[in-house]
Write an enzyme that holds these catalytic residues in place. Structure first.
Site, short mmCIF file in Angstrom:
data_model
loop_
_atom_site.label_atom_id
_atom_site.label_comp_id
_atom_site.label_asym_id
_atom_site.label_seq_id
_atom_site.Cartn_x
_atom_site.Cartn_y
_atom_site.Cartn_z
N GLY A 98 0.35 2.47 0.48
CA GLY A 98 0.59 3.90 0.37
C GLY A 98 1.16 4.35 -0.97
O GLY A 98 1.81 5.40 -1.05
N LYS A 99 0.90 3.58 -2.03
CA LYS A 99 1.43 3.92 -3.36
C LYS A 99 0.84 5.24 -3.87
O LYS A 99 1.57 6.14 -4.30
CB LYS A 99 1.12 2.80 -4.36
CG LYS A 99 1.72 1.45 -4.01
CD LYS A 99 1.48 0.42 -5.08
CE LYS A 99 0.00 0.09 -5.26
NZ LYS A 99 -0.60 -0.52 -4.06
N SER A 100 -0.49 5.35 -3.82
CA SER A 100 -1.14 6.56 -4.33
C SER A 100 -0.80 7.78 -3.49
O SER A 100 -0.63 8.89 -4.01
CB SER A 100 -2.66 6.36 -4.38
OG SER A 100 -3.01 5.34 -5.29
N SER B 194 -1.86 -3.68 -1.77
CA SER B 194 -2.94 -2.70 -1.66
C SER B 194 -2.96 -2.10 -0.26
O SER B 194 -2.90 -2.81 0.74
CB SER B 194 -4.28 -3.38 -1.97
OG SER B 194 -5.33 -2.46 -1.91
N GLY B 195 -3.02 -0.75 -0.21
CA GLY B 195 -3.07 -0.07 1.08
C GLY B 195 -1.71 0.30 1.65
O GLY B 195 -1.64 0.89 2.73
N HIS C 144 -0.59 -3.88 -11.48
CA HIS C 144 -1.14 -3.06 -10.41
C HIS C 144 -0.01 -2.23 -9.82
O HIS C 144 0.88 -2.75 -9.14
CB HIS C 144 -1.78 -3.95 -9.34
CG HIS C 144 -2.33 -3.18 -8.16
ND1 HIS C 144 -3.35 -2.26 -8.28
CD2 HIS C 144 -1.98 -3.19 -6.85
CE1 HIS C 144 -3.61 -1.74 -7.10
NE2 HIS C 144 -2.80 -2.29 -6.21
N ARG D 21 21.91 -1.16 2.90
CA ARG D 21 22.23 0.07 3.63
C ARG D 21 23.37 0.86 3.00
O ARG D 21 23.60 2.01 3.35
CB ARG D 21 22.60 -0.27 5.08
CG ARG D 21 21.49 -0.98 5.84
CD ARG D 21 21.84 -1.21 7.28
NE ARG D 21 21.97 0.03 8.03
CZ ARG D 21 22.23 0.09 9.34
NH1 ARG D 21 22.39 -1.03 10.03
NH2 ARG D 21 22.34 1.25 9.94
N ASP E 200 -2.96 3.09 -10.11
CA ASP E 200 -3.61 1.80 -9.88
C ASP E 200 -3.35 0.77 -10.98
O ASP E 200 -2.90 -0.33 -10.69
CB ASP E 200 -5.13 1.97 -9.69
CG ASP E 200 -5.77 0.70 -9.18
OD1 ASP E 200 -5.25 0.13 -8.19
OD2 ASP E 200 -6.77 0.25 -9.77
#
Length: 330
Positions: free
Chosen positions: A166-168, A163-164, A146, A252, A185
C-alpha cells in the site's frame, strides 16, 4: 555515480542556476573524450614556473588572471620547456576564467597534446566553487531503491515495504491532503557532501506519475496541479510498512531511536504495521510533525516518560509516608 565522465560530458551537462558554468571549447577538441577522475581542481601557477613537485596533473587546471599574466609576460621561449613537461601529464582540460584566451603558441601546444582548452566568463573563485559543486553531484555515491518518495510538511519521506503493501495508495492519500510527490516505485538516492541524502525519480518516463493497482497509471500534475510535485528533496525520514504481526512488539511510547543507513547516512526509521482500520497517511503526518518538534528540542515521548517517573516517585513517597505514619501511631 557515472561509469565514465568526460570533458565532453562536462560541456554538455549545463548545470542549472546557481551552478551554471558557461563553458565553451576553443581548441583541443580531439581530447574531449578525456576522462575526468577527480572532483578537485588545480591552479597550475607553480608548474608554469617549472616547479612540478607534487603537481596534480589528473585534475582540471584553472587558469586565472595571475597565471594568464605570467604566460603573457614570459612568452613562448621562456615557457616552452615548462609547457612541454606540463602537457605530458594526463590533464583532462584547462579552463581559462574571465573569458581570457591563451596565446597561439599555448593553443598549438594544447592541440598537439590533445588537451582541450575551455573558456568561461566566470571569475576564478566562482568557477572553482561551481565546478566542485557540479563534480560532487556527478561523482556522488548513488543507489536506486524500491520505494515511494513524498514531501510531507516540507520533510522528505521515504515509504518502503513489500510490493502490494500500500505504498502508492498511501502516497496518493498524502497528495490528496496537500503534500507532494517526488517519485513512485523507483527512487534514485544521491549522497552529497558525505552527509546529505537526496532523492529523485529514477525513471524519466515515470516522473510525476504513479501506478495504482486497479486504477492504472495516473498523472499527479493533471490530477492535483503543479504544487503536488517536486523534482528532488532531502531524505529525512523512512517509514517501513509491513503486515501487522500480533506476535511482534511495536514501539508504543515513541522512545525508539531506530535508524536505517543509506549510502553511509543514518536516517530515522519508523516501522508501521498495516491492518484494516489504520489510517497510515495520518500517522505519517503526525510522525513528521513530531520529528520536526524533536529537531527543535521538543521530545514528547521523553517528556511524558519524565512526567510519569515523577508521578510514580511522588506516589511512592506518599504511600511510604502513610505507611510510616500508621506504624508510628500504632
Amino acid at each position: 555515480m557515472m561509469d565514465r565522465f568526460t570533458v565532453l560530458d562536462l560541456l554538455s551537462l549545463e548545470p542549472k542556476p546557481p551552478n551554471t558554468l558557461n563553458l565553451r571549447c576553443i581548441c583541443g577538441r580531439r581530447g574531449l573524450s578525456r576522462e575526468i577522475y577527480s572532483t578537485d581542481t588545480n591552479r597550475p601557477g607553480m608548474a608554469l614556473t617549472g616547479f612540478f613537485e607534487k603537481f596534480v596533473g589528473e585534475r582540471i587546471q584553472i587558469v586565472g588572471r595571475g597565471e594568464f599574466a605570467y604566460i603573457e609576460c614570459m612568452g613562448e621561449k621562456v615557457l616552452a620547456p615548462q609547457l612541454a613537461k606540463l602537457f605530458k601529464y594526463d590533464i583532462p582540460c584547462f579552463i581559462f576564467s574571465y573569458n581570457l584566451e591563451p596565446q597561439e603558441y599555448f593553443k598549438k601546444a594544447a592541440e598537439e597534446a590533445g588537451i582541450p582548452i575551455l573558456v568561461t566568463p566566470l571569475a576564478s573563485s566562482l568557477l572553482s566553487i561551481r565546478l566542485i559543486r557540479t563534480l560532487d553531484y556527478v561523482f556522488a555515491p548513488t543507489r536506486t531503491i524500491h520505494a515511494v518518495f513524498v514531501e510531507v510538511e516540507g520533510t522528505g519521506v521515504l515509504i518502503q515495504g513489500e510490493s502490494g503493501i500500500g505504498k502508492s495508495e498511501t502516497a496518493l492519500e498524502l497528495l490528496d491532503r496537500g503534500h507532494s510527490l517526488i517519485a513512485d516505485d523507483a527512487v534514485l538516492l544521491k549522497c552529497l557532501n558525505g552527509n546529505t541524502l537526496w532523492g529523485y525519480c529514477a525513471s524519466k518516463v515515470m516522473v510525476h506519475h504513479m501506478e495504482i493497482r486497479g486504477l492504472g497509471i495516473i498523472d499527479a500534475v493533471k490530477l492535483y496541479g503543479l504544487n503536488s510535485i517536486r523534482d528532488r528533496q532531502t531524505v529525512e525520514m523512512v517509514f517501513q510498512l509491513e503486515a501487522w504481526n500480533k506476535n511482534k512488539k511495536y514501539d508504543r511510547l515513541g522512545t525508539s531511536d531506530a535508524a536505517i543507513n543509506l549510502l553511509g547516512v543514518d536516517i530515522p526509521l519508523i516501522t508501521l504495521p498495516v491492518k484494516p482500520g489504520r489510517n497510515i497517511p495520518i500517522i505519517i503526518e503526525a510522525a513528521v510533525l513530531n520529528h520536526r518538534l524533536k529537531s527543535q528540542g521538543v521530545n514528547m515521548a521523553k517528556d511524558f516518560n519524565k512526567s510519569l517517573n515523577r508521578w510514580m516517585e511522588n506516589k511512592n513517597a506518599k504511600n511510604q509516608w502513610f505507611q510510616d505514619t500508621a506504624v508510628k501511631w500504632g
